[in-house]
Each structure stands twice: as structure tokens, then as C-alpha cells.
Design a protein around this motif. Sequence first.
Motif, PDB file in Angstrom:
ATOM      1  N   ALA A 224       0.889  -1.575  -0.183  1.00  0.00           N
ATOM      2  CA  ALA A 224      -0.340  -0.504   0.158  1.00  0.00           C
ATOM      3  C   ALA A 224       0.806   1.349   0.294  1.00  0.00           C
ATOM      4  N   SER A 225       2.200   1.157   0.775  1.00  0.00           N
ATOM      5  CA  SER A 225       2.895   2.640   0.454  1.00  0.00           C
ATOM      6  C   SER A 225       4.039   2.578  -0.933  1.00  0.00           C
ATOM      7  N   GLY A 226       3.560   1.375  -1.599  1.00  0.00           N
ATOM      8  CA  GLY A 226       4.511   1.458  -2.716  1.00  0.00           C
ATOM      9  C   GLY A 226       5.616   0.882  -3.149  1.00  0.00           C
ATOM     10  N   GLN A 227       6.096   0.745  -1.657  1.00  0.00           N
ATOM     11  CA  GLN A 227       6.851  -0.525  -1.438  1.00  0.00           C
ATOM     12  C   GLN A 227       7.001  -2.528  -2.298  1.00  0.00           C
ATOM     13  N   TRP A 228       7.789  -2.596  -2.172  1.00  0.00           N
ATOM     14  CA  TRP A 228       7.961  -3.709  -3.332  1.00  0.00           C
ATOM     15  C   TRP A 228       8.296  -4.748  -2.142  1.00  0.00           C
ATOM     16  N   GLN A 229       7.289  -5.885  -1.950  1.00  0.00           N
ATOM     17  CA  GLN A 229       7.575  -6.632  -1.063  1.00  0.00           C
ATOM     18  C   GLN A 229       7.435  -8.276  -2.083  1.00  0.00           C
ATOM     19  N   VAL A 230       8.821  -9.477  -1.693  1.00  0.00           N
ATOM     20  CA  VAL A 230       8.468 -10.490  -2.680  1.00  0.00           C
ATOM     21  C   VAL A 230       7.252 -11.158  -1.697  1.00  0.00           C
ATOM     22  N   LEU A 231       6.993 -11.780  -3.102  1.00  0.00           N
ATOM     23  CA  LEU A 231       5.103 -12.198  -2.296  1.00  0.00           C
ATOM     24  C   LEU A 231       6.218 -13.894  -1.850  1.00  0.00           C
ATOM     25  N   GLY A 232       6.400 -13.896  -0.695  1.00  0.00           N
ATOM     26  CA  GLY A 232       6.583 -14.999  -0.016  1.00  0.00           C
ATOM     27  C   GLY A 232       6.225 -14.773   1.588  1.00  0.00           C
ATOM     28  N   HIS A 233       5.305 -15.558   2.742  1.00  0.00           N
ATOM     29  CA  HIS A 233       5.619 -15.278   4.177  1.00  0.00           C
ATOM     30  C   HIS A 233       6.706 -15.319   4.573  1.00  0.00           C
ATOM     31  N   ALA A 234       6.773 -14.511   5.275  1.00  0.00           N
ATOM     32  CA  ALA A 234       8.259 -14.155   6.254  1.00  0.00           C
ATOM     33  C   ALA A 234       8.521 -14.833   7.209  1.00  0.00           C
ATOM     34  N   ALA A 235       6.946 -15.800   6.986  1.00  0.00           N
ATOM     35  CA  ALA A 235       7.246 -17.141   8.536  1.00  0.00           C
ATOM     36  C   ALA A 235       8.382 -18.511   7.810  1.00  0.00           C
ATOM     37  N   HIS A 236       7.959 -17.932   6.728  1.00  0.00           N
ATOM     38  CA  HIS A 236       8.855 -19.604   5.605  1.00  0.00           C
ATOM     39  C   HIS A 236      10.888 -19.552   6.375  1.00  0.00           C
ATOM     40  N   LYS A 237      10.984 -18.204   6.723  1.00  0.00           N
ATOM     41  CA  LYS A 237      12.435 -17.774   7.891  1.00  0.00           C
ATOM     42  C   LYS A 237      12.200 -18.225   8.414  1.00  0.00           C
ATOM     43  N   ILE A 238      11.465 -18.523   8.960  1.00  0.00           N
ATOM     44  CA  ILE A 238      11.608 -19.476  10.590  1.00  0.00           C
ATOM     45  C   ILE A 238      12.173 -20.784  10.751  1.00  0.00           C
ATOM     46  N   VAL A 239      13.033 -21.550  11.502  1.00  0.00           N
ATOM     47  CA  VAL A 239      13.865 -22.422  11.329  1.00  0.00           C
ATOM     48  C   VAL A 239      12.977 -23.606  10.818  1.00  0.00           C
ATOM     49  N   ASN A 240      13.064 -24.900  10.848  1.00  0.00           N
ATOM     50  CA  ASN A 240      11.907 -26.303  11.124  1.00  0.00           C
ATOM     51  C   ASN A 240      12.223 -26.251  12.472  1.00  0.00           C
ATOM     52  N   PRO A 241      11.410 -26.591  13.153  1.00  0.00           N
ATOM     53  CA  PRO A 241      11.887 -27.157  14.642  1.00  0.00           C
ATOM     54  C   PRO A 241      12.332 -29.235  14.795  1.00  0.00           C
ATOM     55  N   HIS A 242      11.537 -29.976  13.531  1.00  0.00           N
ATOM     56  CA  HIS A 242      12.943 -31.158  13.993  1.00  0.00           C
ATOM     57  C   HIS A 242      14.237 -31.087  12.408  1.00  0.00           C
ATOM     58  N   LEU A 243      14.403 -31.816  13.054  1.00  0.00           N
ATOM     59  CA  LEU A 243      15.766 -32.225  13.250  1.00  0.00           C
ATOM     60  C   LEU A 243      15.754 -32.812  11.654  1.00  0.00           C
ATOM     61  N   TYR A 244      16.847 -32.770  10.383  1.00  0.00           N
ATOM     62  CA  TYR A 244      17.169 -32.965  10.032  1.00  0.00           C
ATOM     63  C   TYR A 244      17.907 -34.410   9.435  1.00  0.00           C
ATOM     64  N   ARG A 245      16.830 -35.670   9.161  1.00  0.00           N
ATOM     65  CA  ARG A 245      16.889 -36.854   9.817  1.00  0.00           C
ATOM     66  C   ARG A 245      17.455 -37.909   7.800  1.00  0.00           C
ATOM     67  N   ALA A 246      18.742 -37.733   8.152  1.00  0.00           N
ATOM     68  CA  ALA A 246      19.671 -38.531   6.994  1.00  0.00           C
ATOM     69  C   ALA A 246      19.279 -39.788   6.475  1.00  0.00           C
ATOM     70  N   ASP A 247      19.300 -40.543   8.194  1.00  0.00           N
ATOM     71  CA  ASP A 247      18.943 -41.660   7.996  1.00  0.00           C
ATOM     72  C   ASP A 247      17.592 -41.870   7.036  1.00  0.00           C
ATOM     73  N   VAL A 249      15.419 -39.514   5.769  1.00  0.00           N
ATOM     74  CA  VAL A 249      15.365 -39.303   4.191  1.00  0.00           C
ATOM     75  C   VAL A 249      16.207 -40.754   3.493  1.00  0.00           C
ATOM     76  N   LEU A 250      16.913 -40.981   3.411  1.00  0.00           N
ATOM     77  CA  LEU A 250      17.626 -42.761   2.881  1.00  0.00           C
ATOM     78  C   LEU A 250      16.907 -43.616   2.635  1.00  0.00           C
ATOM     79  N   ALA A 251      15.889 -44.066   3.735  1.00  0.00           N
ATOM     80  CA  ALA A 251      14.897 -44.820   3.747  1.00  0.00           C
ATOM     81  C   ALA A 251      13.336 -44.667   2.734  1.00  0.00           C
ATOM     82  N   VAL A 252      12.903 -43.360   3.037  1.00  0.00           N
ATOM     83  CA  VAL A 252      12.308 -42.966   1.656  1.00  0.00           C
ATOM     84  C   VAL A 252      12.965 -43.105   0.254  1.00  0.00           C
ATOM     85  N   TRP A 253      13.436 -42.642  -0.147  1.00  0.00           N
ATOM     86  CA  TRP A 253      14.435 -42.862  -0.711  1.00  0.00           C
ATOM     87  C   TRP A 253      15.142 -43.702  -1.700  1.00  0.00           C
ATOM     88  N   ARG A 254      14.915 -44.758  -0.674  1.00  0.00           N
ATOM     89  CA  ARG A 254      14.626 -46.055  -1.643  1.00  0.00           C
ATOM     90  C   ARG A 254      13.771 -46.710  -1.950  1.00  0.00           C
TER      91      ARG A 254
END
Length: 327
Positions: A224-247, A249-254
Motif C-alpha cells: 500500500a505504501s508503494g514499497q515492493w515486497q517479496v511474494l512470500g510469507h516471512a514465516a518461511h524464514k523460521i527454522v524447522n523445529p524438527h531435525l533433518y534425519r538423513a537416515d 530420508v534415505l529410507a524413503v529414497w530407497r
Amino acid sequence: MYSIRHPSHSLYLPLRGFRHHLRQWGQHRPDATPLLLLHGWMDVSASWQFMVDALPPAWLAERLIVAPDWRGFGHSRPLECATASDPLAYGSADHYQFADYLADLDALIAHLNAELGRPAGAAFDVVGHSMGGNVAMLYAGVRPALVRRLVNVEGFGMPASQPEQAPQRYARWLDEIDALRQGTLALKSYTGAQAVAQRLRKTNPRLAPEKSDWLASHWAAPDASGQWQVLGHAAHKIVNPHLYRADEVLAVWRCIRAPLLVVEAQADSLGQWYRQGEYTRDQFHQRLQAAQPQCRIEQLPDAGHMLHHDQPAALAALLQAFFADGA
């Protein structure tokens, strides 16, 4: 300004509490498998336009291509915001869960199959870039019958985590939710479309000015003020609380049954995201070898992470040949 060869048309679909924006090219034929294009983090469906434009008209005449905006990106907003005139209204969500992308994709495929008159379990060809590539890999392992052929473009996954990281991760998640609430966690604003285009070229110096100028108006919008904003919600910047479990992920990839093509830039983009040795492309390749030893890996020269912008014709040619192999 960039000249579009194959215009898309937009439609909006209510799925799982969101009004999802879909961009479509081509036309469906009952004997041809539709193609889904899945964009990456802080990107939009229009990002695929350059690659689609590199496809021959005859190919589009017999295949439907659908690219969604993921929830909270582009024009995909909660249903509560669907009637809002503000294109930047993304509702009250204070974080996003990665698993929701899988559920959204599952709902989208079910809807498209019904809409196109295909059997409920009919498969799609799927191409995902970066975050979209990670979603596509997981989905193809969880729903192997629904993916005919799979292309992962620069979707490397993340470093393996350790359980000892959990307390700090949860604390960071809570702190960032509070920062979002306080308004101190936000996306950068820009003075105009040219400033947005400059930002895109700064991130990707290979991006031609005519492409960045065109993409800027799809990647951001004025408030509304004429400033350009990225079309994305800032909440996407918040870290995932769940750890990335590579094991895990590999089980799914298999469980992936679709032929898999992995496309990378010759320039190693992983080095710009992680500390030296924290997670390397060699480690990613080791994961692929462990889970999908038959996968094919292609590298494109003179390209960075956004290789569908840098080498759209080369990527389009790879996709045509790969999908034709199983036609």
C-alpha cells in the motif's frame, strides 16, 4: 523485456485450507503423462517460464504442464485471505511444516486426476528444483505408484543432524516465532521493480537483465505504501523445529521406483550454504548411490543453483529425452 514464447494461464484451487495458485501450460491428452514443476524455497511458479519457453510447441501441444505456488509463496494464500485485495496477505500462520508440502502435492495430484478424467492412482512426471526437488524425492518414495519419472534439479537435502542438536533447535524455533510476532523477522522490501530485478541479479549474476526484469513482477509486488515486497510469507524464514534425519530420508529414497534423473550445475552451489566439509556434493552423491544406485546424474556447464534460469534450453532438452525414454 523478456518475450514469452508459451504463455501460461492461472487458476486457483482450494486445497487443505489454502487457495493454491496453479500456473498451466500446454494441453492434456489422455495418452500423455502430465508434468508437474515444483519450485524452490522463496521462489514462485513463474520461475519455470524460461525453461518452458525452451520446449518445442509440438511438445506442449500434447502434454499438460502444471506448476503450483507452494503454500505461503506467490499467490497461494490461506482461504481466510482469498478475498483480500492485498496480494501480500498470508494470514496468521507463524511457521510452516515441511510435511505439508507433501500433503499439498498429494491433494493436488488427486484433484488433477479427477479433473482430467484419469484413474485415481494415475502417475505424473515430476520435476522439482531445490526445495521442490527435496519434496519430489520424498513424495516419490512415499507414493511411488504416483510418480512415473522423477527429475531432481539441485535438490541436495541437508547435513545429517544429531539428537544433541534438538534442544537448541527447538529454542531457536521459539525465538524466531517470537521475532516474527514482534515484527523483527521480516523479508526485505524494495523501492521498486528495478530494485527487485537488481536483487535477483545479485543473487544470480548469470541472470540476463531482460529475464530479471520480467521475473521481478512475478516474484514481488507493491504494498500500500508503494514499497515492493517479496511474494512470500516471512514465516518461511523460521527454522524447522524438527531435525533433518538423513537416515529417515534415505529410507524413503530407497522406496522410489520411478527412473530418477538428477541435474546439477557444474559450479558447486553447496559450498555457498554450508561451512567447509559440513555437507558436500560428494556426500549427496554417496546418499544417492546408497539409496538409488541406478539414478543418472547430469551436470550443466555455465550455470549456478538457478540452472533453469541459466541454461533453460539445455535443461529442457534433458527433460524431453528423459521423459521420452519411458513414453
